[in-house]
Design an enzyme around this catalytic site. Structure first.
Site, PDB file in Angstrom:
ATOM      1  N   ARG A   1       0.892  -1.161   0.000  1.00  0.00           N
ATOM      2  CA  ARG A   1       0.000   0.000   0.000  1.00  0.00           C
ATOM      3  C   ARG A   1       0.928   1.208   0.000  1.00  0.00           C
ATOM      4  O   ARG A   1       1.680   1.418   0.952  1.00  0.00           O
ATOM      5  CB  ARG A   1      -0.863  -0.037   1.269  1.00  0.00           C
ATOM      6  CG  ARG A   1      -1.957   1.014   1.325  1.00  0.00           C
ATOM      7  CD  ARG A   1      -2.795   0.761   2.564  1.00  0.00           C
ATOM      8  NE  ARG A   1      -3.746   1.811   2.813  1.00  0.00           N
ATOM      9  CZ  ARG A   1      -5.056   1.702   2.580  1.00  0.00           C
ATOM     10  NH1 ARG A   1      -5.550   0.594   2.096  1.00  0.00           N
ATOM     11  NH2 ARG A   1      -5.862   2.702   2.852  1.00  0.00           N
TER      12      ARG A   1
ATOM     13  N   HIS B   1      -7.096   1.427  -6.767  1.00  0.00           N
ATOM     14  CA  HIS B   1      -7.420   0.726  -5.517  1.00  0.00           C
ATOM     15  C   HIS B   1      -8.275  -0.510  -5.830  1.00  0.00           C
ATOM     16  O   HIS B   1      -9.451  -0.585  -5.455  1.00  0.00           O
ATOM     17  CB  HIS B   1      -8.178   1.697  -4.594  1.00  0.00           C
ATOM     18  CG  HIS B   1      -8.165   1.300  -3.158  1.00  0.00           C
ATOM     19  ND1 HIS B   1      -7.551   0.159  -2.696  1.00  0.00           N
ATOM     20  CD2 HIS B   1      -8.716   1.903  -2.058  1.00  0.00           C
ATOM     21  CE1 HIS B   1      -7.719   0.073  -1.385  1.00  0.00           C
ATOM     22  NE2 HIS B   1      -8.421   1.120  -0.979  1.00  0.00           N
TER      23      HIS B   1
ATOM     24  N   GLN C   1     -10.300  -2.552  -3.098  1.00  0.00           N
ATOM     25  CA  GLN C   1     -11.524  -1.883  -2.663  1.00  0.00           C
ATOM     26  C   GLN C   1     -12.669  -2.175  -3.625  1.00  0.00           C
ATOM     27  O   GLN C   1     -13.791  -2.475  -3.225  1.00  0.00           O
ATOM     28  CB  GLN C   1     -11.287  -0.370  -2.579  1.00  0.00           C
ATOM     29  CG  GLN C   1     -12.537   0.414  -2.190  1.00  0.00           C
ATOM     30  CD  GLN C   1     -13.020   0.073  -0.791  1.00  0.00           C
ATOM     31  OE1 GLN C   1     -12.221   0.071   0.145  1.00  0.00           O
ATOM     32  NE2 GLN C   1     -14.300  -0.224  -0.633  1.00  0.00           N
TER      33      GLN C   1
ATOM     34  N   ASP D   1     -15.892   9.396  -2.538  1.00  0.00           N
ATOM     35  CA  ASP D   1     -14.714   9.152  -1.693  1.00  0.00           C
ATOM     36  C   ASP D   1     -14.272  10.522  -1.177  1.00  0.00           C
ATOM     37  O   ASP D   1     -14.769  11.564  -1.645  1.00  0.00           O
ATOM     38  CB  ASP D   1     -13.608   8.478  -2.521  1.00  0.00           C
ATOM     39  CG  ASP D   1     -12.421   8.004  -1.683  1.00  0.00           C
ATOM     40  OD1 ASP D   1     -12.504   8.075  -0.428  1.00  0.00           O
ATOM     41  OD2 ASP D   1     -11.412   7.585  -2.273  1.00  0.00           O
TER      42      ASP D   1
ATOM     43  N   CYS E   1     -15.692   4.069   0.370  1.00  0.00           N
ATOM     44  CA  CYS E   1     -14.650   3.127   0.814  1.00  0.00           C
ATOM     45  C   CYS E   1     -14.246   3.349   2.272  1.00  0.00           C
ATOM     46  O   CYS E   1     -13.614   2.484   2.867  1.00  0.00           O
ATOM     47  CB  CYS E   1     -13.438   3.232  -0.099  1.00  0.00           C
ATOM     48  SG  CYS E   1     -12.639   4.850  -0.057  1.00  0.00           S
TER      49      CYS E   1
ATOM     50  N   ARG F   1     -14.261  -6.065   2.523  1.00  0.00           N
ATOM     51  CA  ARG F   1     -12.823  -6.004   2.239  1.00  0.00           C
ATOM     52  C   ARG F   1     -12.154  -7.271   2.751  1.00  0.00           C
ATOM     53  O   ARG F   1     -11.335  -7.877   2.074  1.00  0.00           O
ATOM     54  CB  ARG F   1     -12.164  -4.788   2.923  1.00  0.00           C
ATOM     55  CG  ARG F   1     -12.488  -3.436   2.341  1.00  0.00           C
ATOM     56  CD  ARG F   1     -11.940  -3.261   0.930  1.00  0.00           C
ATOM     57  NE  ARG F   1     -10.477  -3.433   0.859  1.00  0.00           N
ATOM     58  CZ  ARG F   1      -9.586  -2.493   1.134  1.00  0.00           C
ATOM     59  NH1 ARG F   1      -9.974  -1.281   1.481  1.00  0.00           N
ATOM     60  NH2 ARG F   1      -8.295  -2.728   1.048  1.00  0.00           N
TER      61      ARG F   1
HETATM   62  N1  NVA Z   1      -8.866   7.908  -2.049  1.00  0.00           N
HETATM   63  C1  NVA Z   1      -8.483   7.503  -0.711  1.00  0.00           C
HETATM   64  C2  NVA Z   1      -8.829   6.081  -0.468  1.00  0.00           C
HETATM   65  C3  NVA Z   1      -8.622   5.631   0.946  1.00  0.00           C
HETATM   66  C4  NVA Z   1      -9.014   4.206   1.200  1.00  0.00           C
HETATM   67  C5  NVA Z   1      -7.003   7.768  -0.537  1.00  0.00           C
HETATM   68  O1  NVA Z   1      -6.204   7.426  -1.409  1.00  0.00           O
HETATM   69  O2  NVA Z   1      -6.633   8.320   0.487  1.00  0.00           O
END
Ligand code: NVA
Length: 206
Positions: free
Chosen positions: A3, A30, A33, A121, A160, A188
């Site tokens: 990540r 992602h 997700q 988001d 998410c 998830r």
């Molecule tokens: N768009 C958000 C997703 C977090 C799960 C980020 O990248 O921070």
């Protein structure tokens, strides 16, 4: 599983690795997700086939990019509602459309009409440094009760998490009866177990 921020780090790791490398999130995409999201849609509404998914907010968001990626593999309509300053990644959009993905982009909130799934988001992702400008420009795209009323009456709301209450979504929607965000978060876990099984070449639980 990595990540991270820049997507090239993931590619570098994968190129040098002798084992599968899972994309746990980058500033570009992602996928884990979105697999959980599809599972949640299927649990709540049945097949994703023929459904209309409306994304409302930041067009450059990594979760949205992964939804654009899967638009070539699943049969659904994806409508992106975003301000022109924060559009979807042009190359991803082009490739998705070229390969048969049904994705449209507009700044008009009327595009929420008849949505089966409304999704957003956070406006400021982990890699964004221009928080003030984003919050100001994205405010008209906040998912509130009025936006949900324009969708299909049985529409679900997805996010998410973590959500920024009062920014991209109001408490009323996030905590309301159409919200499936906690099932989505739980899924998830289940989907990621399936990914590990797939990587190991073993059959997961039915
Ligand atoms: N768009 C958000 C997703 C977090 C799960 C980020 O990248 O921070």
């Amino acid at each position: 599983m990595l990540r991270t921020f820049a997507a090239h780090k993931l590619r570098e790791l994968a190129e040098g690795a002798s084992v599968p490398v899972i994309n746990g999130l980058t500033d570009h995409s992602h996928p884990c997700q979105v697999m959980a999201d599809v599972m949640t849609v299927e649990e709540r509404l049945g097949s994703l086939s023929g459904k209309t998914v409306v994304w409302c907010g930041d067009g450059g968001d990594n979760v949205l990019t992964s939804w654009m990626h899967i638009a070539v593999a699943f049969d659904f309509n994806l409508r992106v509602i975003c301000p022109p300053e924060f559009p979807p990644e042009p190359e991803v959009l082009r490739n998705t459309q070229k390969n048969g993905g049904r994705v449209t982009v507009t700044a008009d909130l009327d595009a929420v009409k008849d949505a089966n799934i409304v999704m957003t988001d956070c406006w400021v992702s982990m890699h964004n440094s221009d928080a003030g400008v984003r919050q100001q420009r994205l405010l008209p795209y906040q998912v509130d009760a009025a936006v949900m009323r324009r969708a299909s009456p049985k529409a679900i709301f997805m996010h998410c998490l973590p959500a920024h209450r009062g920014e991209e979504v109001t408490d009323e929607v996030l905590d309301g009866p159409q919200s499936v965000v906690f099932d989505e978060a739980e899924n998830r876990l289940h989907v990621q177990k399936a990914i590990i099984c797939w990587c190991l070449g073993i059959e997961g639980p039915k």
